[in-house]
Design a protein around this motif. Structure first.
Motif, PDB file in Angstrom:
ATOM      1  N   GLU A  36      11.588  14.620  -7.483  1.00 47.45           N
ATOM      2  CA  GLU A  36      11.108  15.754  -6.687  1.00 47.45           C
ATOM      3  C   GLU A  36      10.578  15.241  -5.351  1.00 47.45           C
ATOM      4  O   GLU A  36      10.096  14.115  -5.267  1.00 47.45           O
ATOM      5  CB  GLU A  36       9.966  16.461  -7.430  1.00 47.45           C
ATOM      6  N   PRO A  37      10.648  16.059  -4.294  1.00 45.00           N
ATOM      7  CA  PRO A  37      10.040  15.628  -3.031  1.00 45.00           C
ATOM      8  C   PRO A  37       8.554  15.317  -3.263  1.00 45.00           C
ATOM      9  O   PRO A  37       7.819  16.135  -3.828  1.00 45.00           O
ATOM     10  CB  PRO A  37      10.217  16.834  -2.114  1.00 45.00           C
ATOM     11  N   THR A  38       8.167  14.135  -2.887  1.00 44.92           N
ATOM     12  CA  THR A  38       6.798  13.660  -3.145  1.00 44.92           C
ATOM     13  C   THR A  38       6.305  12.861  -1.959  1.00 44.92           C
ATOM     14  O   THR A  38       7.046  12.017  -1.425  1.00 44.92           O
ATOM     15  CB  THR A  38       6.782  12.762  -4.401  1.00 44.92           C
ATOM     16  N   PRO A  39       5.075  13.120  -1.532  1.00 49.63           N
ATOM     17  CA  PRO A  39       4.553  12.316  -0.420  1.00 49.63           C
ATOM     18  C   PRO A  39       4.343  10.868  -0.843  1.00 49.63           C
ATOM     19  O   PRO A  39       4.062  10.572  -2.008  1.00 49.63           O
ATOM     20  CB  PRO A  39       3.225  12.990  -0.072  1.00 49.63           C
ATOM     21  N   GLY A  40       4.492  10.000   0.121  1.00 47.89           N
ATOM     22  CA  GLY A  40       4.267   8.587  -0.133  1.00 47.89           C
ATOM     23  C   GLY A  40       2.791   8.294  -0.308  1.00 47.89           C
ATOM     24  O   GLY A  40       1.946   9.176  -0.154  1.00 47.89           O
ATOM     25  N   TRP A  41       2.470   7.059  -0.638  1.00 45.71           N
ATOM     26  CA  TRP A  41       1.084   6.670  -0.825  1.00 45.71           C
ATOM     27  C   TRP A  41       0.919   5.198  -0.512  1.00 45.71           C
ATOM     28  O   TRP A  41       1.873   4.436  -0.480  1.00 45.71           O
ATOM     29  CB  TRP A  41       0.613   6.978  -2.244  1.00 45.71           C
ATOM     30  N   LYS A  42      -0.319   4.825  -0.268  1.00 45.94           N
ATOM     31  CA  LYS A  42      -0.653   3.438  -0.009  1.00 45.94           C
ATOM     32  C   LYS A  42      -1.928   3.140  -0.781  1.00 45.94           C
ATOM     33  O   LYS A  42      -2.942   3.811  -0.598  1.00 45.94           O
ATOM     34  CB  LYS A  42      -0.859   3.208   1.489  1.00 45.94           C
ATOM     35  N   ALA A  43      -1.859   2.164  -1.668  1.00 43.64           N
ATOM     36  CA  ALA A  43      -3.012   1.804  -2.497  1.00 43.64           C
ATOM     37  C   ALA A  43      -3.865   0.767  -1.776  1.00 43.64           C
ATOM     38  O   ALA A  43      -3.387   0.088  -0.854  1.00 43.64           O
ATOM     39  CB  ALA A  43      -2.530   1.248  -3.831  1.00 43.64           C
ATOM     40  N   PRO A  44      -5.099   0.626  -2.184  1.00 47.88           N
ATOM     41  CA  PRO A  44      -5.944  -0.413  -1.589  1.00 47.88           C
ATOM     42  C   PRO A  44      -5.366  -1.806  -1.865  1.00 47.88           C
ATOM     43  O   PRO A  44      -4.646  -2.005  -2.841  1.00 47.88           O
ATOM     44  CB  PRO A  44      -7.284  -0.241  -2.297  1.00 47.88           C
ATOM     45  N   LYS A  45      -5.721  -2.721  -1.007  1.00 49.76           N
ATOM     46  CA  LYS A  45      -5.288  -4.105  -1.165  1.00 49.76           C
ATOM     47  C   LYS A  45      -5.771  -4.616  -2.518  1.00 49.76           C
ATOM     48  O   LYS A  45      -6.878  -4.343  -2.937  1.00 49.76           O
ATOM     49  CB  LYS A  45      -5.864  -4.960  -0.039  1.00 49.76           C
ATOM     50  N   GLN A  46      -4.882  -5.365  -3.207  1.00 47.49           N
ATOM     51  CA  GLN A  46      -5.238  -5.905  -4.507  1.00 47.49           C
ATOM     52  C   GLN A  46      -6.163  -7.109  -4.359  1.00 47.49           C
ATOM     53  O   GLN A  46      -6.006  -7.920  -3.450  1.00 47.49           O
ATOM     54  CB  GLN A  46      -3.989  -6.289  -5.289  1.00 47.49           C
ATOM     55  N   LEU A  47      -7.092  -7.217  -5.257  1.00 51.18           N
ATOM     56  CA  LEU A  47      -8.050  -8.310  -5.259  1.00 51.18           C
ATOM     57  C   LEU A  47      -7.332  -9.650  -5.405  1.00 51.18           C
ATOM     58  O   LEU A  47      -6.404  -9.773  -6.205  1.00 51.18           O
ATOM     59  CB  LEU A  47      -9.038  -8.109  -6.416  1.00 51.18           C
ATOM     60  N   SER A  49      -5.247 -11.082  -3.498  1.00 51.99           N
ATOM     61  CA  SER A  49      -3.842 -11.015  -3.123  1.00 51.99           C
ATOM     62  C   SER A  49      -3.726 -10.354  -1.756  1.00 51.99           C
ATOM     63  O   SER A  49      -4.594  -9.605  -1.330  1.00 51.99           O
ATOM     64  CB  SER A  49      -3.073 -10.180  -4.150  1.00 51.99           C
ATOM     65  N   ASP A  50      -2.646 -10.637  -1.076  1.00 52.36           N
ATOM     66  CA  ASP A  50      -2.368  -9.959   0.190  1.00 52.36           C
ATOM     67  C   ASP A  50      -1.529  -8.703  -0.044  1.00 52.36           C
ATOM     68  O   ASP A  50      -1.203  -7.999   0.898  1.00 52.36           O
ATOM     69  CB  ASP A  50      -1.620 -10.907   1.138  1.00 52.36           C
ATOM     70  N   ARG A  51      -1.179  -8.451  -1.274  1.00 46.73           N
ATOM     71  CA  ARG A  51      -0.311  -7.319  -1.607  1.00 46.73           C
ATOM     72  C   ARG A  51      -1.076  -6.004  -1.520  1.00 46.73           C
ATOM     73  O   ARG A  51      -2.177  -5.869  -2.022  1.00 46.73           O
ATOM     74  CB  ARG A  51       0.243  -7.492  -3.016  1.00 46.73           C
ATOM     75  N   GLN A  52      -0.434  -5.056  -0.868  1.00 45.64           N
ATOM     76  CA  GLN A  52      -0.977  -3.707  -0.787  1.00 45.64           C
ATOM     77  C   GLN A  52       0.146  -2.749  -1.188  1.00 45.64           C
ATOM     78  O   GLN A  52       1.015  -2.426  -0.388  1.00 45.64           O
ATOM     79  CB  GLN A  52      -1.474  -3.395   0.616  1.00 45.64           C
ATOM     80  N   PRO A  53       0.143  -2.316  -2.471  1.00 36.70           N
ATOM     81  CA  PRO A  53       1.226  -1.453  -2.957  1.00 36.70           C
ATOM     82  C   PRO A  53       1.334  -0.164  -2.156  1.00 36.70           C
ATOM     83  O   PRO A  53       0.330   0.439  -1.790  1.00 36.70           O
ATOM     84  CB  PRO A  53       0.827  -1.154  -4.402  1.00 36.70           C
ATOM     85  N   GLU A  54       2.578   0.231  -1.908  1.00 36.33           N
ATOM     86  CA  GLU A  54       2.811   1.501  -1.211  1.00 36.33           C
ATOM     87  C   GLU A  54       4.209   2.006  -1.509  1.00 36.33           C
ATOM     88  O   GLU A  54       5.091   1.249  -1.915  1.00 36.33           O
ATOM     89  CB  GLU A  54       2.613   1.334   0.295  1.00 36.33           C
ATOM     90  N   LYS A  55       4.373   3.292  -1.351  1.00 37.39           N
ATOM     91  CA  LYS A  55       5.666   3.951  -1.496  1.00 37.39           C
ATOM     92  C   LYS A  55       5.852   4.879  -0.310  1.00 37.39           C
ATOM     93  O   LYS A  55       4.926   5.570   0.096  1.00 37.39           O
ATOM     94  CB  LYS A  55       5.720   4.798  -2.775  1.00 37.39           C
ATOM     95  N   PRO A  56       7.067   4.917   0.236  1.00 38.05           N
ATOM     96  CA  PRO A  56       7.331   5.862   1.330  1.00 38.05           C
ATOM     97  C   PRO A  56       7.492   7.275   0.756  1.00 38.05           C
ATOM     98  O   PRO A  56       7.594   7.456  -0.458  1.00 38.05           O
ATOM     99  CB  PRO A  56       8.651   5.359   1.910  1.00 38.05           C
ATOM    100  N   ASP A  57       7.529   8.257   1.618  1.00 35.52           N
ATOM    101  CA  ASP A  57       7.805   9.625   1.167  1.00 35.52           C
ATOM    102  C   ASP A  57       9.143   9.635   0.432  1.00 35.52           C
ATOM    103  O   ASP A  57      10.082   8.936   0.811  1.00 35.52           O
ATOM    104  CB  ASP A  57       7.894  10.584   2.360  1.00 35.52           C
ATOM    105  N   SER A  58       9.210  10.424  -0.615  1.00 32.37           N
ATOM    106  CA  SER A  58      10.466  10.575  -1.347  1.00 32.37           C
ATOM    107  C   SER A  58      11.028  11.959  -1.057  1.00 32.37           C
ATOM    108  O   SER A  58      10.340  12.965  -1.275  1.00 32.37           O
ATOM    109  CB  SER A  58      10.249  10.423  -2.856  1.00 32.37           C
TER     110      SER A  58
END
Length: 118
Positions: A36-47, A49-58
């Motif tokens: 389904e059309p879903t807005p993207g999101w960006k999670a806080p930076k992981q402890l 780690s330099d990784r910051q999970p995110e997904k673009p708009d779908s």
């Protein structure tokens, strides 16, 4: 060990099943992350780690994508059923039956050795 000759039609069915499963996997991987059309999101930076999970708009699936994706399970089930119910399997000796049969009187199984505790 006896050699078995697998019929070509069974090999062809298995190849078709493998191909449909591969096609499904490739198609599904190319789809948007949400049906389904879903807005993207960006999670806080992981402890730690330099990784910051995110997904673009779908944008979601198009009706054509959804219809094509929905068709795969039926085709996979159809081919799987043809493979596992193929008459060839009835021609093989029963392997699992012998695993559960009671031991014969002529069994060559030896009793476990006794250890003396000196």
């Amino acid at each position: 060990m006896p050699a078995y000759t697998i019929p070509q039609d069974l090999l062809d069915l298995q190849a078709a099943l493998d191909e449909v499963q591969k096609e499904h996997d490739l198609f599904a991987q190319a789809l948007p992350w949400s049906a389904e059309p879903t807005p993207g999101w960006k999670a806080p930076k992981q402890l730690h780690s330099d990784r910051q999970p995110e997904k673009p708009d779908s944008p979601g699936y198009t009706p054509e994508q959804a219809e094509r994706l929905a068709g795969y399970p039926a085709r996979i089930l159809e081919l799987t059923t043809q493979v596992i119910t193929h008459p060839y399997w009835a021609t093989l000796p029963a392997r699992t039956g012998s695993k559960h049969a009671p031991p014969s009187r002529t069994s060559t199984t030896r009793p476990a050795p006794r250890h003396s505790h000196a």
